[in-house]
Design a protein around this motif. Structure first.
Motif, short mmCIF file in Angstrom:
data_model
loop_
_atom_site.label_atom_id
_atom_site.label_comp_id
_atom_site.label_asym_id
_atom_site.label_seq_id
_atom_site.Cartn_x
_atom_site.Cartn_y
_atom_site.Cartn_z
N THR A 205 0.92 -1.35 -0.11
CA THR A 205 0.02 0.04 -0.04
C THR A 205 0.80 1.33 0.06
O THR A 205 0.22 2.37 0.18
CB THR A 205 -1.03 0.03 1.03
N LYS A 206 1.95 0.86 0.24
CA LYS A 206 3.20 1.97 -0.12
C LYS A 206 4.47 1.44 -0.40
O LYS A 206 4.68 0.42 -0.53
CB LYS A 206 3.16 2.89 1.38
N ASN A 207 5.15 2.61 -0.90
CA ASN A 207 6.60 2.11 -1.00
C ASN A 207 7.42 1.37 0.06
O ASN A 207 7.30 2.07 1.22
CB ASN A 207 7.70 3.17 -1.74
N THR A 208 8.09 0.21 0.05
CA THR A 208 8.64 -0.26 1.14
C THR A 208 9.88 -1.49 0.48
O THR A 208 10.36 -0.99 -0.54
CB THR A 208 7.42 -1.05 1.91
N THR A 209 10.24 -2.09 1.30
CA THR A 209 11.33 -2.93 1.20
C THR A 209 10.84 -4.50 1.47
O THR A 209 9.90 -4.59 2.00
CB THR A 209 12.52 -2.85 1.89
N VAL A 210 11.30 -5.37 0.65
CA VAL A 210 11.04 -6.65 0.97
C VAL A 210 11.33 -6.98 2.32
O VAL A 210 10.75 -7.94 3.13
CB VAL A 210 11.98 -7.93 0.01
N LYS A 211 12.50 -6.52 2.94
CA LYS A 211 12.61 -6.75 4.44
C LYS A 211 11.56 -6.70 5.17
O LYS A 211 11.43 -7.23 6.23
CB LYS A 211 14.05 -6.19 4.80
N THR B 152 15.58 -5.36 -1.79
CA THR B 152 14.87 -4.72 -2.80
C THR B 152 13.43 -3.88 -2.39
O THR B 152 12.92 -3.99 -1.72
CB THR B 152 14.18 -5.97 -3.78
N VAL B 153 13.53 -2.80 -3.11
CA VAL B 153 12.43 -1.88 -2.96
C VAL B 153 11.26 -2.31 -4.00
O VAL B 153 11.30 -2.52 -4.97
CB VAL B 153 12.84 -0.30 -3.60
N VAL B 154 10.05 -2.26 -3.21
CA VAL B 154 8.77 -2.57 -3.72
C VAL B 154 8.10 -1.27 -3.72
O VAL B 154 7.65 -0.68 -2.70
CB VAL B 154 8.21 -3.53 -3.24
N LYS B 155 7.62 -0.95 -4.92
CA LYS B 155 6.71 0.33 -5.10
C LYS B 155 5.20 -0.27 -4.68
O LYS B 155 4.74 -1.24 -4.37
CB LYS B 155 6.87 0.58 -6.46
N SER C 14 3.48 -6.38 -5.80
CA SER C 14 3.24 -7.81 -4.98
C SER C 14 4.49 -8.23 -4.63
O SER C 14 5.36 -8.32 -5.65
CB SER C 14 2.15 -8.55 -5.62
N VAL C 15 4.71 -8.95 -3.61
CA VAL C 15 5.63 -9.96 -3.19
C VAL C 15 5.14 -11.32 -2.81
O VAL C 15 4.04 -11.22 -1.95
CB VAL C 15 6.51 -9.30 -1.87
N THR C 16 5.48 -12.29 -3.13
CA THR C 16 5.13 -13.66 -2.80
C THR C 16 6.18 -14.01 -1.62
O THR C 16 7.25 -14.21 -1.75
CB THR C 16 5.35 -14.62 -3.95
N VAL C 17 5.45 -14.20 -0.33
CA VAL C 17 6.16 -14.72 0.69
C VAL C 17 5.75 -16.32 0.86
O VAL C 17 4.70 -16.71 0.89
CB VAL C 17 5.54 -13.80 2.22
#
Length: 512
Positions: A53-59, A83-86, A90-93
């Motif tokens: 919902t916002k710019n963040t990182t994988v960490k 890695t920066v996620v805009k 989406s990121v798959t965990v």
């Protein structure tokens, strides 16, 4: 003629080869033992797609997953934590969760490891490993007297399968798989409450309060050969492999063991979120019992454990002396002293000044496992220990209020009442009483013994209040009798509840 030649009559021996051949099979018994049921676990893969919902990182996305202790081996796609996620991406965990395993038929899986000890009245499993076909394996449980002159059980031993009382377990042997396993859950107690009570009473008469059981087997209903692999029909009856039954399923009418006392203290401290001094023991205050104080190392260290043993032995002696002999009474007592001693850390309040309502002032502030306060309580305990009769003199001559209650301390009575002085309640004695008072904070016997005396002899209604139950209202009643009010009531209720849980009171106590 040709038709006749095609029949079996043409070759009589052909029947031997074409008809089913009868073979004598072997029934083998490999092992029979007492066991517990343990869940078999496996790591099951899981995944979740997290949309940002916002710019963040994988960490940052992985952080809450890694904090969850149920989630193991957490990874992600993309894998680089920097890695920066805009926003909106989406990121798959991925992770694994420990779950109860199932077999190919969807049945939950269990292991049944052998056990060598259990409390009477508890559930356990009988496991038999054998192979064969069309045979019946019958198992009975017997007590081995060993050094005990009398059995506590009637042989064969009675037990429950479900709610039905039995003396035999029967397995239909129907697998040729070597060492095929059969299991049966039982409860190690007779069905009748009266018989169970009698059994416990027999255990209580024994010094060690235990018994040793073994399993005896027989194979019937078969025409096959029978082979007990180890040439013995008795199982778990060899030295070093015997099955011990502890005849005290709860804490009623038995000593608390040193390891149990340590576990009780750890449990109460952990429940109360004690961290910085979790391993310390009665090492605080300006008056100490040096023989039991622990300020370094762990309570389980051998040298420190010896100190806990001194404490535990003194408590067991006191419990017997004052008939604090049931789970309910011990739970109440432990819960109260945990509060009074600030998690088993001090036997003395260590106040330089005291509130005005402390009769006798600083010299008679709280001491001992029950933090006895006021000079008149110390006087009563002095009488009890020294076999004197000075408290009745105080009671007779001390000033009373309009309701007839004593309205002055022992020190004030000595100062104001000459007749009390003439009968031995004088200044010289009062100084001796101040010295005596310090024994409750510096001498292990008096610190513990005074707590038992206060709860049973001095406050005669405390045991009756303890016997009524372990609810918050019951704790409130006990607290009022001991404390005279409701000081730290919530903490006392919590300590009592946590001790009750540790004792497994609801499931284990036979005197509820």
């Amino acid at each position: 003629m040709a038709e006749k030649e095609k029949s079996f009559d043409a070759n009589p021996n052909q029947k031997v080869y074409d008809m089913p051949h009868q073979v004598d099979h072997l029934v083998e018994v490999f092992d029979i033992y007492f066991a517990e049921q343990v869940k078999v676990y496996k790591n099951e893969p899981k995944s979740e797609v997290v949309k940002t919902t916002k710019n963040t990182t994988v960490k940052a996305i992985l952080a809450p997953f890694k904090k969850d202790k149920k989630k193991l081996n957490v990874t992600s796609t993309p894998s680089d934590p920097k890695t920066v996620v805009k926003k909106g991406e989406s990121v798959t965990v991925n992770w694994e969760e420990k779950v109860h395993a199932k077999d190919e038929n969807g049945k939950l899986e269990y292991d049944y490891p052998k056990i060598n000890k259990i409390k009477v009245g508890k559930k356990l499993f009988i496991v038999a490993k054998c192979s064969g076909d069309k045979a019946k394996l019958t198992i009975e449980i017997f007590e081995n007297k060993l050094t005990n002159a009398e059995s506590v059980y009637d042989n064969p031993v009675k037990f429950l399968i479900g709610e039905e009382e039995k003396t035999k377990i029967e397995f239909d042997i129907k697998s040729f798989q070597p060492g095929h396993q059969y299991e049966q859950e039982i409860t190690l107690k007779p069905k009748s409450k009266e018989e169970f009570k009698k059994l416990i009473d027999k255990f209580n008469k024994r010094k060690d309060k235990n018994a040793f059981l073994y399993l005896k087997a027989d194979v019937t209903d078969t025409i096959s050969d029978i082979n007990f692999v180890y040439q013995n029909t008795e199982f778990q009856n060899a030295e070093g492999n015997r099955f011990e039954v502890l005849g005290t399923p709860c804490y009623c009418n038995r000593d608390i063991k040193v390891d149990e006392m340590i576990s009780i203290i750890y449990n109460l401290r952990d429940k109360g979120n004690v961290k910085t001094k979790r391993e310390h023991f009665f090492d605080e205050g300006t008056e100490l019992i040096s023989s039991i104080g622990i300020s370094s190392g762990k309570m389980t260290d051998s040298s420190n454990k010896d100190k806990i043993k001194l404490f535990t032995d003194e408590f067991n002696t006191m419990f017997k002396k004052y008939e604090i002999n049931t789970c309910k009474r011990k739970i109440h007592f432990v819960g109260q002293i945990c509060l009074e001693t600030i998690n088993f850390s001090k036997t003395y309040e260590s106040r330089s000044t005291v509130p005005d309502n402390y009769k006798g002032g600083v010299s008679f502030q709280g001491r001992g496992m029950k933090q006895i306060t006021h000079d008149y309580n110390y006087l009563a305990y002095y009488d009890y220990i020294k076999f004197t009769k000075l408290y009745p003199i105080y009671e007779k001559y001390a000033k009373k209020d309009v309701t007839g209650n004593i309205d002055e301390s022992v020190g004030e009575c000595i100062k104001n009442q000459s007749k009390a002085n003439d009968m031995g309640l004088n200044n010289a004695f009062y100084e001796d009483l101040k010295t005596f008072a310090k024994l409750l904070s510096s001498d292990l016997f008096h610190s513990v013994n005074s707590a038992g005396w206060f709860s049973v002899i001095w406050k005669k209604k405390v045991l009756l209040a303890m016997d009524k139950g372990l609810s918050d209202d019951n704790v409130k009643s006990v607290t009022k009798l001991i404390n005279g009010g409701e000081t730290n009531l919530i903490e006392r209720q919590n300590y009592t509840k946590w001790t009750k849980e540790f004792f497994n009171y609801e499931t284990d106590c036979i005197n509820k």
